[in-house]
Design a protein around this motif. Structure first.
Motif, short mmCIF file in Angstrom:
data_model
loop_
_atom_site.label_atom_id
_atom_site.label_comp_id
_atom_site.label_asym_id
_atom_site.label_seq_id
_atom_site.Cartn_x
_atom_site.Cartn_y
_atom_site.Cartn_z
N LEU A 67 0.07 -3.13 5.78
CA LEU A 67 -0.55 -1.85 5.44
C LEU A 67 -1.44 -1.99 4.20
CD1 LEU A 67 -0.85 1.23 5.79
CD2 LEU A 67 1.17 1.51 4.38
N LYS A 68 -0.91 -2.66 3.17
CA LYS A 68 -1.69 -2.82 1.94
C LYS A 68 -2.94 -3.66 2.23
CE LYS A 68 -2.60 -2.59 -2.46
NZ LYS A 68 -3.45 -1.47 -2.86
N HIS A 69 -2.78 -4.70 3.06
CA HIS A 69 -3.92 -5.53 3.39
C HIS A 69 -4.98 -4.73 4.17
CE1 HIS A 69 -6.16 -9.17 4.11
NE2 HIS A 69 -6.24 -8.87 5.39
N ALA A 70 -4.51 -3.89 5.08
CA ALA A 70 -5.43 -3.05 5.85
C ALA A 70 -6.20 -2.12 4.92
CB ALA A 70 -4.65 -2.23 6.89
N LEU A 71 -5.49 -1.51 3.95
CA LEU A 71 -6.14 -0.59 3.01
C LEU A 71 -7.08 -1.34 2.08
CD1 LEU A 71 -3.02 1.58 2.22
CD2 LEU A 71 -5.09 2.39 3.33
N ASN A 72 -6.68 -2.53 1.63
CA ASN A 72 -7.54 -3.34 0.76
C ASN A 72 -8.83 -3.71 1.48
OD1 ASN A 72 -5.86 -3.39 -1.40
ND2 ASN A 72 -5.02 -5.43 -1.01
N SER A 73 -8.70 -4.18 2.71
CA SER A 73 -9.87 -4.72 3.39
C SER A 73 -10.78 -3.63 3.93
CB SER A 73 -9.45 -5.66 4.52
OG SER A 73 -8.55 -5.01 5.37
N THR A 74 -10.26 -2.39 4.12
CA THR A 74 -11.15 -1.34 4.60
C THR A 74 -11.80 -0.58 3.46
OG1 THR A 74 -9.25 0.10 4.87
CG2 THR A 74 -10.09 -0.96 6.85
N LEU B 156 7.16 -10.01 -4.62
CA LEU B 156 6.95 -11.45 -4.57
C LEU B 156 5.82 -11.79 -3.58
CD1 LEU B 156 8.39 -13.89 -5.91
CD2 LEU B 156 9.62 -14.22 -3.77
N ALA B 157 5.91 -11.20 -2.39
CA ALA B 157 4.89 -11.45 -1.37
C ALA B 157 3.55 -10.88 -1.81
CB ALA B 157 5.33 -10.84 -0.04
N SER B 158 3.56 -9.72 -2.51
CA SER B 158 2.30 -9.13 -3.00
C SER B 158 1.61 -10.06 -3.98
CB SER B 158 2.54 -7.80 -3.71
OG SER B 158 3.34 -6.97 -2.94
N SER B 159 2.42 -10.69 -4.85
CA SER B 159 1.80 -11.56 -5.85
C SER B 159 1.32 -12.86 -5.22
CB SER B 159 2.75 -11.80 -7.02
OG SER B 159 3.68 -12.80 -6.71
N LEU B 160 2.05 -13.36 -4.21
CA LEU B 160 1.66 -14.63 -3.59
C LEU B 160 0.52 -14.46 -2.58
CD1 LEU B 160 5.14 -16.32 -2.96
CD2 LEU B 160 3.45 -16.90 -4.72
N ALA C 26 -1.62 6.79 -1.50
CA ALA C 26 -1.32 6.16 -2.79
C ALA C 26 -1.62 4.66 -2.74
CB ALA C 26 0.14 6.40 -3.17
N LEU C 27 -1.20 4.04 -1.64
CA LEU C 27 -1.29 2.58 -1.53
C LEU C 27 -2.73 2.12 -1.45
CD1 LEU C 27 1.01 0.60 -1.58
CD2 LEU C 27 0.84 0.37 0.89
N LYS C 28 -3.64 3.06 -1.18
CA LYS C 28 -5.05 2.70 -1.14
C LYS C 28 -5.51 2.18 -2.50
CE LYS C 28 -9.07 4.46 1.11
NZ LYS C 28 -9.81 5.52 1.72
N HIS C 29 -4.91 2.71 -3.56
CA HIS C 29 -5.36 2.32 -4.90
C HIS C 29 -4.29 1.69 -5.77
CE1 HIS C 29 -9.17 4.24 -4.18
NE2 HIS C 29 -8.53 5.28 -3.72
N VAL C 30 -3.02 1.99 -5.50
CA VAL C 30 -1.96 1.43 -6.33
C VAL C 30 -1.53 0.10 -5.74
CG1 VAL C 30 0.34 1.82 -7.29
CG2 VAL C 30 -1.19 3.75 -6.93
N LYS C 31 -1.27 -0.88 -6.61
CA LYS C 31 -0.82 -2.18 -6.13
C LYS C 31 0.55 -2.05 -5.45
CE LYS C 31 -1.46 -4.63 -10.04
NZ LYS C 31 -1.51 -5.83 -10.90
N LEU C 32 0.71 -2.82 -4.38
CA LEU C 32 1.98 -2.77 -3.64
C LEU C 32 3.15 -3.20 -4.52
CD1 LEU C 32 3.38 -2.28 -0.91
CD2 LEU C 32 2.91 -4.65 -0.31
N SER C 33 2.89 -4.17 -5.42
CA SER C 33 3.96 -4.67 -6.30
C SER C 33 4.40 -3.62 -7.31
CB SER C 33 3.52 -5.94 -7.02
OG SER C 33 2.30 -5.72 -7.70
N ILE C 34 3.60 -2.55 -7.48
CA ILE C 34 4.00 -1.45 -8.35
C ILE C 34 4.57 -0.31 -7.51
CG2 ILE C 34 3.16 0.38 -9.88
CD1 ILE C 34 1.04 -1.69 -10.82
N GLU D 64 -1.74 -10.09 -6.27
CA GLU D 64 -1.54 -9.06 -7.27
C GLU D 64 -0.85 -9.71 -8.47
OE1 GLU D 64 0.63 -5.77 -5.66
OE2 GLU D 64 -0.95 -5.23 -4.27
N SER D 65 -1.30 -9.34 -9.67
CA SER D 65 -0.64 -9.92 -10.84
C SER D 65 0.57 -9.06 -11.21
CB SER D 65 -1.61 -10.01 -12.01
OG SER D 65 -2.15 -8.74 -12.28
N VAL D 66 1.70 -9.70 -11.38
CA VAL D 66 2.92 -8.99 -11.75
C VAL D 66 3.38 -9.53 -13.10
CG1 VAL D 66 5.28 -8.42 -11.07
CG2 VAL D 66 3.53 -8.77 -9.31
N ALA D 67 3.49 -8.62 -14.08
CA ALA D 67 3.86 -9.04 -15.44
C ALA D 67 5.36 -9.31 -15.53
CB ALA D 67 3.46 -7.96 -16.44
#
Lengths: 118, 142
Positions: A23-30, A89-93, B75-83, A97-100
């Motif tokens: 889902l996140k990948h779909a939203l990122n790429s569109t 973990l998968a989001s950062s890899l 929300a997920l359109k703009h917020v990082k999934l890791s957050i 995504e950078s995770v502090a």
């Protein structure tokens, strides 16, 4: 908990991780190529990753319900808590995504907390 | 989040930047309400005593839950999934409070401690990006 129940729960976790990432990948790429004149909905619906999410979501729910019929909620939920570690973990890899460090600490607290609540 | 600034056709103002987090909060809140409604709908249900009156209640719960999913996508359109994903754990806090005060379920000390941990963990996850964005805004040339 017998091995089959554990396997069912792990499958539910894996499906959920795949679904959220898709889902996140779909939203990122569109959204990255969206123009001001066109809403992203049509683009989003035509993304195969959105449908991977949709199918994963439905499958997760079904597998979860099957697992719940075999395992008490208090044993099943801590395993589901693995999602809180695996998804960031998968989001950062995979999504870069950078995770502090403080965020990993927060995620660890959430996992321990979830295990204590149920 | 820094990427959005360059890809958006209109310069996002302060309010636009807060919208995804509002959608995330709405998504979590609707998830909690949906879950509690579901419990309310099936509370007096037994296998021998299936009641058609529960159907609209279940539909209401599913409807509220679906609205939560729509807000999750927004929300997920703009917020990082890791957050965003770790923050959904905040629903444990809401559901525990709701099951105690609405359904009178017993909450143990350990559960209370676990809920506090989830809450603090959630704050840690979201605090970092908020602070980074603040410092970015302050260092931005005017």
């Amino acid at each position: 908990m017998n091995p089959i129940s554990l396997l069912l729960l792990l499958v539910a976790v894996a499906l959920s991780v795949v679904g959220q990432l898709a889902l996140k990948h779909a939203l990122n790429s569109t959204s990255s190529t969206t123009h001001s004149t066109r809403t992203g909905i049509g683009r989003l619906l035509s993304s195969p990753y959105l449908w991977i999410w949709f199918i994963s979501y439905a499958a997760t729910t079904i597998v979860w319900l099957i697992a719940l019929a075999r395992v008490p909620l208090s044993q099943a939920f801590p395993i589901l808590g693995l999602q809180f570690a695996l998804i960031p973990l998968a989001s950062s890899l995979l999504l870069r995504e950078s995770v502090a460090f403080s965020q990993w600490l927060g995620i660890l607290m959430i996992i321990v907390g979830v295990a204590l609540v149920v | 989040m820094g990427l959005d600034r360059t890809t958006k056709p209109l310069a996002p103002n302060q309010q636009n930047e807060k919208m995804p987090y509002l959608a995330l909060a709405a998504s979590i809140a609707l998830g909690i309400v949906g879950q509690l409604l579901m419990k309310w709908a099936v509370a007096d249900l037994t296998i021998e005593h299936l009641d058609w009156n529960t159907l609209p209640k279940v539909m209401l719960a599913i409807g509220v839950y679906s609205l939560g999913i729509v807000n999750w996508i927004l929300a997920l359109k703009h917020v990082k999934l890791s957050i965003a994903y770790p923050l959904t754990s905040l629903s444990y806090v809401g559901i525990l409070v709701g099951s105690h005060y609405i359904f009178g379920e017993h909450v143990s000390g350990i559960q209370l401690f676990g809920t506090a941990l989830v809450f603090l963990g959630g704050i840690l996850v979201v605090l970092c990006p908020v602070l980074i964005r603040r410092s970015n805004e302050n260092s931005k040339p005017t």
